[in-house]
Design a protein around this motif. Structure first.
Motif, PDB file in Angstrom:
ATOM      1  N   MET A  22     -54.320 -31.012   6.075  1.00 50.07           N
ATOM      2  CA  MET A  22     -53.018 -31.388   5.586  1.00 50.07           C
ATOM      3  C   MET A  22     -52.201 -32.077   6.692  1.00 50.07           C
ATOM      4  SD  MET A  22     -51.262 -31.400   2.845  1.00 50.07           S
ATOM      5  CE  MET A  22     -50.676 -30.273   1.653  1.00 50.07           C
ATOM      6  N   GLU A  23     -52.207 -31.488   7.888  1.00 51.99           N
ATOM      7  CA  GLU A  23     -51.442 -32.073   8.995  1.00 51.99           C
ATOM      8  C   GLU A  23     -51.955 -33.460   9.362  1.00 51.99           C
ATOM      9  OE1 GLU A  23     -50.908 -29.583  12.384  1.00 51.99           O
ATOM     10  OE2 GLU A  23     -50.622 -27.812  11.149  1.00 51.99           O
ATOM     11  N   GLU A  24     -53.262 -33.650   9.284  1.00 52.19           N
ATOM     12  CA  GLU A  24     -53.830 -34.948   9.627  1.00 52.19           C
ATOM     13  C   GLU A  24     -53.314 -36.036   8.703  1.00 52.19           C
ATOM     14  OE1 GLU A  24     -58.036 -35.038  10.031  1.00 52.19           O
ATOM     15  OE2 GLU A  24     -58.067 -33.206  11.194  1.00 52.19           O
ATOM     16  N   LYS A  25     -53.191 -35.734   7.422  1.00 49.98           N
ATOM     17  CA  LYS A  25     -52.714 -36.724   6.474  1.00 49.98           C
ATOM     18  C   LYS A  25     -51.275 -37.117   6.778  1.00 49.98           C
ATOM     19  CE  LYS A  25     -52.341 -37.912   1.710  1.00 49.98           C
ATOM     20  NZ  LYS A  25     -53.135 -38.039   0.557  1.00 49.98           N
ATOM     21  N   ILE A  26     -50.436 -36.126   7.083  1.00 48.19           N
ATOM     22  CA  ILE A  26     -49.046 -36.427   7.430  1.00 48.19           C
ATOM     23  C   ILE A  26     -48.998 -37.280   8.689  1.00 48.19           C
ATOM     24  CG2 ILE A  26     -46.846 -35.424   8.171  1.00 48.19           C
ATOM     25  CD1 ILE A  26     -47.552 -33.008   6.384  1.00 48.19           C
ATOM     26  N   PHE A  27     -49.798 -36.919   9.668  1.00 46.27           N
ATOM     27  CA  PHE A  27     -49.851 -37.686  10.901  1.00 46.27           C
ATOM     28  C   PHE A  27     -50.313 -39.114  10.637  1.00 46.27           C
ATOM     29  CE2 PHE A  27     -52.188 -39.157  14.678  1.00 46.27           C
ATOM     30  CZ  PHE A  27     -51.141 -39.183  15.576  1.00 46.27           C
ATOM     31  N   GLN A  28     -51.326 -39.276   9.809  1.00 42.31           N
ATOM     32  CA  GLN A  28     -51.849 -40.610   9.493  1.00 42.31           C
ATOM     33  C   GLN A  28     -50.808 -41.439   8.756  1.00 42.31           C
ATOM     34  OE1 GLN A  28     -55.470 -39.851   7.372  1.00 42.31           O
ATOM     35  NE2 GLN A  28     -56.699 -39.708   9.237  1.00 42.31           N
ATOM     36  N   GLU A  29     -50.083 -40.844   7.829  1.00 38.73           N
ATOM     37  CA  GLU A  29     -49.050 -41.579   7.098  1.00 38.73           C
ATOM     38  C   GLU A  29     -47.924 -42.017   8.037  1.00 38.73           C
ATOM     39  OE1 GLU A  29     -47.827 -38.974   3.994  1.00 38.73           O
ATOM     40  OE2 GLU A  29     -49.671 -39.291   2.833  1.00 38.73           O
TER      41      GLU A  29
ATOM     42  N   ARG B  81     -48.154 -42.434  11.293  1.00 37.94           N
ATOM     43  CA  ARG B  81     -48.719 -43.440  12.198  1.00 37.94           C
ATOM     44  C   ARG B  81     -48.817 -44.790  11.504  1.00 37.94           C
ATOM     45  NH1 ARG B  81     -53.449 -45.766  13.891  1.00 37.94           N
ATOM     46  NH2 ARG B  81     -53.675 -45.998  16.122  1.00 37.94           N
ATOM     47  N   SER B  82     -49.241 -44.789  10.244  1.00 36.50           N
ATOM     48  CA  SER B  82     -49.337 -46.037   9.476  1.00 36.50           C
ATOM     49  C   SER B  82     -47.972 -46.701   9.353  1.00 36.50           C
ATOM     50  CB  SER B  82     -49.905 -45.777   8.089  1.00 36.50           C
ATOM     51  OG  SER B  82     -51.245 -45.425   8.172  1.00 36.50           O
ATOM     52  N   LYS B  83     -46.953 -45.909   9.090  1.00 32.94           N
ATOM     53  CA  LYS B  83     -45.593 -46.441   8.973  1.00 32.94           C
ATOM     54  C   LYS B  83     -45.143 -47.075  10.290  1.00 32.94           C
ATOM     55  CE  LYS B  83     -40.912 -45.131   7.743  1.00 32.94           C
ATOM     56  NZ  LYS B  83     -40.012 -44.038   7.405  1.00 32.94           N
ATOM     57  N   ILE B  84     -45.419 -46.403  11.392  1.00 29.10           N
ATOM     58  CA  ILE B  84     -45.041 -46.919  12.708  1.00 29.10           C
ATOM     59  C   ILE B  84     -45.788 -48.217  13.005  1.00 29.10           C
ATOM     60  CG2 ILE B  84     -45.176 -46.487  15.200  1.00 29.10           C
ATOM     61  CD1 ILE B  84     -44.709 -43.496  14.503  1.00 29.10           C
ATOM     62  N   MET B  85     -47.080 -48.245  12.738  1.00 32.08           N
ATOM     63  CA  MET B  85     -47.886 -49.430  13.034  1.00 32.08           C
ATOM     64  C   MET B  85     -47.487 -50.616  12.163  1.00 32.08           C
ATOM     65  SD  MET B  85     -49.580 -48.550  15.576  1.00 32.08           S
ATOM     66  CE  MET B  85     -50.795 -49.805  15.817  1.00 32.08           C
ATOM     67  N   ARG B  86     -47.064 -50.362  10.935  1.00 38.03           N
ATOM     68  CA  ARG B  86     -46.612 -51.446  10.057  1.00 38.03           C
ATOM     69  C   ARG B  86     -45.332 -52.070  10.574  1.00 38.03           C
ATOM     70  NH1 ARG B  86     -48.236 -48.346   5.349  1.00 38.03           N
ATOM     71  NH2 ARG B  86     -46.237 -47.312   5.565  1.00 38.03           N
ATOM     72  N   SER B  87     -44.493 -51.275  11.228  1.00 34.81           N
ATOM     73  CA  SER B  87     -43.210 -51.775  11.710  1.00 34.81           C
ATOM     74  C   SER B  87     -43.347 -52.642  12.965  1.00 34.81           C
ATOM     75  CB  SER B  87     -42.262 -50.617  11.991  1.00 34.81           C
ATOM     76  OG  SER B  87     -42.700 -49.884  13.112  1.00 34.81           O
ATOM     77  N   ILE B  88     -44.476 -52.563  13.649  1.00 39.29           N
ATOM     78  CA  ILE B  88     -44.692 -53.342  14.863  1.00 39.29           C
ATOM     79  C   ILE B  88     -45.101 -54.763  14.492  1.00 39.29           C
ATOM     80  CG2 ILE B  88     -46.085 -53.586  16.956  1.00 39.29           C
ATOM     81  CD1 ILE B  88     -46.383 -50.535  16.922  1.00 39.29           C
ATOM     82  N   LYS B  89     -44.363 -55.726  14.980  1.00 37.24           N
ATOM     83  CA  LYS B  89     -44.654 -57.132  14.709  1.00 37.24           C
ATOM     84  C   LYS B  89     -45.478 -57.700  15.858  1.00 37.24           C
ATOM     85  CE  LYS B  89     -41.959 -57.016  11.145  1.00 37.24           C
ATOM     86  NZ  LYS B  89     -42.529 -56.412  10.002  1.00 37.24           N
ATOM     87  N   SER B  90     -46.452 -58.544  15.532  1.00 37.15           N
ATOM     88  CA  SER B  90     -47.304 -59.113  16.566  1.00 37.15           C
ATOM     89  C   SER B  90     -46.588 -60.212  17.351  1.00 37.15           C
ATOM     90  CB  SER B  90     -48.591 -59.648  15.960  1.00 37.15           C
ATOM     91  OG  SER B  90     -48.303 -60.678  15.047  1.00 37.15           O
ATOM     92  N   GLN B  91     -45.643 -60.895  16.700  1.00 41.28           N
ATOM     93  CA  GLN B  91     -44.886 -61.943  17.369  1.00 41.28           C
ATOM     94  C   GLN B  91     -43.423 -61.804  16.978  1.00 41.28           C
ATOM     95  OE1 GLN B  91     -46.512 -65.645  16.100  1.00 41.28           O
ATOM     96  NE2 GLN B  91     -48.343 -65.444  17.337  1.00 41.28           N
TER      97      GLN B  91
END
Length: 69
Positions: A1-8, A10-20
């Motif tokens: 259960m904790e892994e899924k929350i962590f993955q979600e 993390r996914s949100k954080i990674m989506r917010s990072i722009k490459s340029q």
């Protein structure tokens, strides 16, 4: 259960990072339009400047202009 929350989270954080950044793209397009040729993210130079013009000996770090003489 904790892994899924962590993955979600993390996914949100990674989506917010722009490459340029939009500002970097604007500056790059304007320099190119004016005929100033440059390289981006040159790792051979100290500090890895965002934009380097060898002809004019100018580097740009996060849009702070520095002349290298």
């Amino acid at each position: 259960m904790e892994e899924k929350i962590f993955q979600e989270k993390r996914s949100k954080i990674m989506r917010s990072i722009k490459s340029q950044s939009a500002l970097e793209n604007l500056v790059s397009k304007e320099l190119w339009k004016r005929g100033i040729r440059f390289k981006k993210n040159v790792r051979k130079l100290l500090g890895t400047p965002d934009i380097v013009t060898q002809k004019y000996k100018v580097v740009i770090f996060r849009f702070l202009f520095l002349a290298c003489l």
